[in-house]
Scaffold this motif. Structure first.
Motif, PDB file in Angstrom:
ATOM      1  N   GLY A  12       0.991  -1.201   0.055  1.00 14.53           N
ATOM      2  CA  GLY A  12       0.109  -0.131   0.038  1.00 14.53           C
ATOM      3  C   GLY A  12       0.881   1.467   0.046  1.00 14.53           C
ATOM      4  O   GLY A  12       0.399   2.337   0.626  1.00 14.53           O
ATOM      5  N   THR A  15       0.331   5.561  -1.966  1.00 20.59           N
ATOM      6  CA  THR A  15      -0.122   6.829  -1.503  1.00 20.59           C
ATOM      7  C   THR A  15       0.006   6.837   0.248  1.00 20.59           C
ATOM      8  O   THR A  15       0.389   5.777   0.640  1.00 20.59           O
ATOM      9  N   GLY A  16      -0.439   7.966   0.624  1.00 21.87           N
ATOM     10  CA  GLY A  16      -0.880   8.105   2.005  1.00 21.87           C
ATOM     11  C   GLY A  16       0.455   7.796   2.950  1.00 21.87           C
ATOM     12  O   GLY A  16       1.538   8.177   2.506  1.00 21.87           O
ATOM     13  N   GLY A  18       1.991   4.894   3.698  1.00 20.10           N
ATOM     14  CA  GLY A  18       2.934   3.987   3.346  1.00 20.10           C
ATOM     15  C   GLY A  18       3.897   4.795   2.223  1.00 20.10           C
ATOM     16  O   GLY A  18       5.116   4.674   1.983  1.00 20.10           O
ATOM     17  N   MET A  60      -0.137  -5.626  -6.688  1.00 15.27           N
ATOM     18  CA  MET A  60      -0.153  -6.473  -5.733  1.00 15.27           C
ATOM     19  C   MET A  60      -1.606  -6.129  -4.869  1.00 15.27           C
ATOM     20  O   MET A  60      -1.851  -5.397  -4.434  1.00 15.27           O
ATOM     21  N   ASN A  88       1.652  -2.131   5.521  1.00 12.02           N
ATOM     22  CA  ASN A  88       0.914  -0.857   5.771  1.00 12.02           C
ATOM     23  C   ASN A  88      -0.492  -1.045   4.875  1.00 12.02           C
ATOM     24  O   ASN A  88      -1.127  -0.472   5.599  1.00 12.02           O
ATOM     25  N   ALA A  89      -0.617  -1.690   4.009  1.00 12.24           N
ATOM     26  CA  ALA A  89      -1.670  -1.446   3.201  1.00 12.24           C
ATOM     27  C   ALA A  89      -3.022  -1.969   4.258  1.00 12.24           C
ATOM     28  O   ALA A  89      -2.837  -3.028   4.863  1.00 12.24           O
ATOM     29  N   LEU A  91      -7.474  -1.182   4.631  1.00 11.90           N
ATOM     30  CA  LEU A  91      -8.719  -0.418   4.335  1.00 11.90           C
ATOM     31  C   LEU A  91      -8.901   0.571   5.468  1.00 11.90           C
ATOM     32  O   LEU A  91      -8.959   0.184   6.641  1.00 11.90           O
ATOM     33  N   PHE A  92      -8.841   1.571   5.544  1.00 11.08           N
ATOM     34  CA  PHE A  92      -9.161   2.898   6.546  1.00 11.08           C
ATOM     35  C   PHE A  92      -9.678   4.140   5.954  1.00 11.08           C
ATOM     36  O   PHE A  92     -10.992   4.058   6.253  1.00 11.08           O
ATOM     37  N   SER A  93      -9.043   4.877   5.109  1.00  6.86           N
ATOM     38  CA  SER A  93      -9.528   6.205   4.873  1.00  6.86           C
ATOM     39  C   SER A  93     -10.936   6.121   3.876  1.00  6.86           C
ATOM     40  O   SER A  93     -11.836   6.950   4.008  1.00  6.86           O
ATOM     41  N   VAL A 114      -8.269  -7.701   4.174  1.00  3.15           N
ATOM     42  CA  VAL A 114      -7.156  -6.721   3.974  1.00  3.15           C
ATOM     43  C   VAL A 114      -6.408  -6.438   5.118  1.00  3.15           C
ATOM     44  O   VAL A 114      -5.248  -6.696   5.105  1.00  3.15           O
ATOM     45  N   TYR A 156     -12.684  -2.123  11.725  1.00  2.00           N
ATOM     46  CA  TYR A 156     -11.147  -1.509  11.659  1.00  2.00           C
ATOM     47  C   TYR A 156     -10.626  -1.783  12.985  1.00  2.00           C
ATOM     48  O   TYR A 156      -9.263  -2.096  12.954  1.00  2.00           O
ATOM     49  N   GLY A 187      -2.180   7.560  15.340  1.00  2.00           N
ATOM     50  CA  GLY A 187      -3.626   8.116  15.530  1.00  2.00           C
ATOM     51  C   GLY A 187      -3.921   8.582  14.150  1.00  2.00           C
ATOM     52  O   GLY A 187      -3.164   8.747  13.038  1.00  2.00           O
ATOM     53  N   THR A 189      -3.998  10.328  11.203  1.00  2.00           N
ATOM     54  CA  THR A 189      -2.602  11.277  10.676  1.00  2.00           C
ATOM     55  C   THR A 189      -3.193  12.049   9.243  1.00  2.00           C
ATOM     56  O   THR A 189      -3.874  11.282   8.338  1.00  2.00           O
ATOM     57  N   ILE A 194      -6.786  11.376   3.827  1.00  2.00           N
ATOM     58  CA  ILE A 194      -7.390  11.555   4.859  1.00  2.00           C
ATOM     59  C   ILE A 194      -8.162  12.946   4.712  1.00  2.00           C
ATOM     60  O   ILE A 194      -9.461  12.972   5.008  1.00  2.00           O
TER      61      ILE A 194
HETATM   62  N1  LIG Z   1      -3.970   7.871   8.282  1.00  3.64           N
HETATM   63  C1  LIG Z   1      -4.460   7.832   9.471  1.00  3.64           C
HETATM   64  O1  LIG Z   1      -4.930   8.663  10.109  1.00  3.64           O
HETATM   65  C2  LIG Z   1      -4.058   6.244  10.261  1.00  3.64           C
HETATM   66  C3  LIG Z   1      -4.032   6.342  11.747  1.00  3.64           C
HETATM   67  C4  LIG Z   1      -3.751   5.102  12.186  1.00  3.64           C
HETATM   68  C5  LIG Z   1      -3.110   3.937  11.217  1.00  3.64           C
HETATM   69  N2  LIG Z   1      -3.160   4.144  10.058  1.00  3.64           N
HETATM   70  C6  LIG Z   1      -2.877   2.994   9.277  1.00  3.64           C
HETATM   71  O2  LIG Z   1      -1.857   3.531   8.249  1.00  3.64           O
HETATM   72  C7  LIG Z   1      -1.933   2.658   7.133  1.00  3.64           C
HETATM   73  C8  LIG Z   1      -1.878   3.589   6.006  1.00  3.64           C
HETATM   74  O3  LIG Z   1      -2.998   4.207   6.243  1.00  3.64           O
HETATM   75  P1  LIG Z   1      -3.404   5.468   4.986  1.00  3.64           P
HETATM   76  O4  LIG Z   1      -4.192   6.564   5.716  1.00  3.64           O
HETATM   77  O5  LIG Z   1      -2.512   5.817   4.272  1.00  3.64           O
HETATM   78  O6  LIG Z   1      -4.626   4.616   3.914  1.00  3.64           O
HETATM   79  P2  LIG Z   1      -4.836   4.954   2.478  1.00  3.64           P
HETATM   80  O7  LIG Z   1      -6.245   4.419   2.661  1.00  3.64           O
HETATM   81  O8  LIG Z   1      -4.804   6.274   2.353  1.00  3.64           O
HETATM   82  O9  LIG Z   1      -3.941   3.842   1.787  1.00  3.64           O
HETATM   83  C9  LIG Z   1      -3.768   2.642   1.888  1.00  3.64           C
HETATM   84  C10 LIG Z   1      -3.252   2.009   0.639  1.00  3.64           C
HETATM   85  O10 LIG Z   1      -3.331   0.837   0.704  1.00  3.64           O
HETATM   86  C11 LIG Z   1      -3.456   0.273  -0.548  1.00  3.64           C
HETATM   87  N3  LIG Z   1      -4.519  -1.012  -0.367  1.00  3.64           N
HETATM   88  C12 LIG Z   1      -5.580  -1.145   0.044  1.00  3.64           C
HETATM   89  N4  LIG Z   1      -6.165  -2.544  -0.029  1.00  3.64           N
HETATM   90  C13 LIG Z   1      -5.045  -3.041  -0.713  1.00  3.64           C
HETATM   91  C14 LIG Z   1      -4.812  -4.267  -1.331  1.00  3.64           C
HETATM   92  N5  LIG Z   1      -5.858  -5.380  -0.998  1.00  3.64           N
HETATM   93  N6  LIG Z   1      -3.628  -4.757  -1.604  1.00  3.64           N
HETATM   94  C15 LIG Z   1      -2.802  -3.917  -1.701  1.00  3.64           C
HETATM   95  N7  LIG Z   1      -2.729  -2.563  -1.521  1.00  3.64           N
HETATM   96  C16 LIG Z   1      -4.109  -2.036  -0.905  1.00  3.64           C
HETATM   97  C17 LIG Z   1      -4.403   1.331  -1.213  1.00  3.64           C
HETATM   98  O11 LIG Z   1      -4.397   1.295  -2.592  1.00  3.64           O
HETATM   99  C18 LIG Z   1      -3.729   2.725  -0.445  1.00  3.64           C
HETATM  100  O12 LIG Z   1      -2.648   3.023  -1.492  1.00  3.64           O
HETATM  101  C19 LIG Z   1      -3.148   1.653   7.233  1.00  3.64           C
HETATM  102  O13 LIG Z   1      -2.757   0.306   7.788  1.00  3.64           O
HETATM  103  C20 LIG Z   1      -4.101   2.398   8.087  1.00  3.64           C
HETATM  104  O14 LIG Z   1      -4.788   1.517   8.849  1.00  3.64           O
HETATM  105  C21 LIG Z   1      -3.565   5.272   9.124  1.00  3.64           C
END
Ligand SMILES: NC(=O)c1ccc[n+]([C@@H]2O[C@H](COP(=O)([O-])OP(=O)(O)OC[C@H]3O[C@@H](n4cnc5c(N)ncnc54)[C@H](O)[C@@H]3O)[C@@H](O)[C@H]2O)c1
Length: 252
Positions: A12, A15-16, A18, A60, A88-89, A91-93, A114, A156, A187, A189, A194
């Motif tokens: 993942g 973006t984000g 990762g 992937m 890192n990948a 489902l969240f945002s 996921v 989640y 937390g 982020t 987001i």
């Molecule tokens: N942003 C936050 O506030 C926050 C807070 C706590 C934890 N997290 C964790 O940080 C990590 C990244 O969060 P984010 O905010 O960047 O999320 P996001 O939703 O912006 O990005 C997730 C990435 O994972 C990819 N992805 C989703 N399903 C996939 C699959 N089946 N196979 C491969 N790739 C896949 C997406 O294409 C995307 O690039 C996650 O594990 C999330 O739970 C995020």
């Protein structure tokens, strides 16, 4: 320990958070493999152009063992192995926040597929490479929401509790090979994604800021130093831990 330039697979990572983690590890000099459902090649090219390290971007799906194995095999063929896995990948945002009894079974299972099956399959695929070289770093991205029991995202939050537990099991099972497994727990982020899904920020933003010892918003740049530490030699004797990087919102 081998002397190759180390290779990190970030799931993942297109973006984000990762993406920010991948950029930091590239800045540290690691070679980068981005495995993502979409945008992996473009992200890898951009990181390579910016940091001058070899990067590979592959489509992937972390819920598909065949797709993961193809990525790991391609990375090993190109770079000689995988040294660091960032799970890192997730489902969240894109998730909709509701009370637990308003989710149906399929929504629950999709998040589990996921967020929990994914890290399991990815760890399983890289472990043989790490065992062979008797060195490896597995960094699982959890969430402080699991420690807080955050309301209205039951699937989640529960999935991230499983990530913390899985990290501890991996530490026990892989320590004999000098492979560490640790979790980083952010937390809320403010990644670009987001900020696009304003609902998370609207629903939780103000309360979350106030819950922190350092009462401000969190950005991807707040997390990447911890990932860099966990990916390197300085964390060699630390495993099974969850590092909360949320301005002192929770203490464990
Ligand atoms: N942003 C936050 O506030 C926050 C807070 C706590 C934890 N997290 C964790 O940080 C990590 C990244 O969060 P984010 O905010 O960047 O999320 P996001 O939703 O912006 O990005 C997730 C990435 O994972 C990819 N992805 C989703 N399903 C996939 C699959 N089946 N196979 C491969 N790739 C896949 C997406 O294409 C995307 O690039 C996650 O594990 C999330 O739970 C995020």
């Amino acid at each position: 320990m081998n002397t190759r330039t180390r290779v990190a697979l970030i799931t993942g990572g297109a973006t984000g958070l990762g993406r920010a983690m991948a950029e930091r590890l590239a800045a540290d000099g690691l070679r980068i493999v981005i495995g993502d459902l979409r945008g992996a090649q473009e992200a890898a090219q951009a990181i390579q152009d910016q940091h001058g390290v070899d990067c590979l971007g592959l489509r992937m799906d972390v819920t598909d063992a065949v797709s993961i194995q193809e990525t790991v095999d391609a990375a090993a063929a190109r770079f000689g192995g995988i040294d660091v896995l960032v799970n890192n990948a997730a489902l969240f945002s894109t998730l909709v926040n509701r009370p637990f009894d308003q989710y149906d079974a399929e929504e629950w299972m999709q998040v589990m597929r996921v967020n929990t099956l994914g890290p399991f399959l990815c760890a399983k695929a890289v472990a043989p490479h790490m065992k062979r070289q008797r060195w490896g770093r597995i960094i699982n991205v959890a969430s402080t929401s699991a420690l807080k029991g955050l309301a209205n995202m039951a699937h989640y939050v529960t999935s991230k509790g499983a990530v913390i537990t899985f990290t501890r099991v991996l530490a026990r099972e892989l320590g004999a090979w000098e492979i560490t497994a640790n979790a980083i727990a952010p937390g809320l982020t403010l990644s670009d994604q987001i900020l696009q899904n304003d609902a998370h920020v609207q629903q939780f933003g103000e309360a979350i800021r106030k819950s922190r010892s350092i009462q401000r918003d969190a950005y991807p740049s707040d997390l990447v130093g911890t990932v860099s530490f966990l990916a390197g030699n300085d964390s060699a004797f630390m495993t099974g831990q969850t590092l909360c990087v949320e301005g002192g919102a929770v203490f464990v």
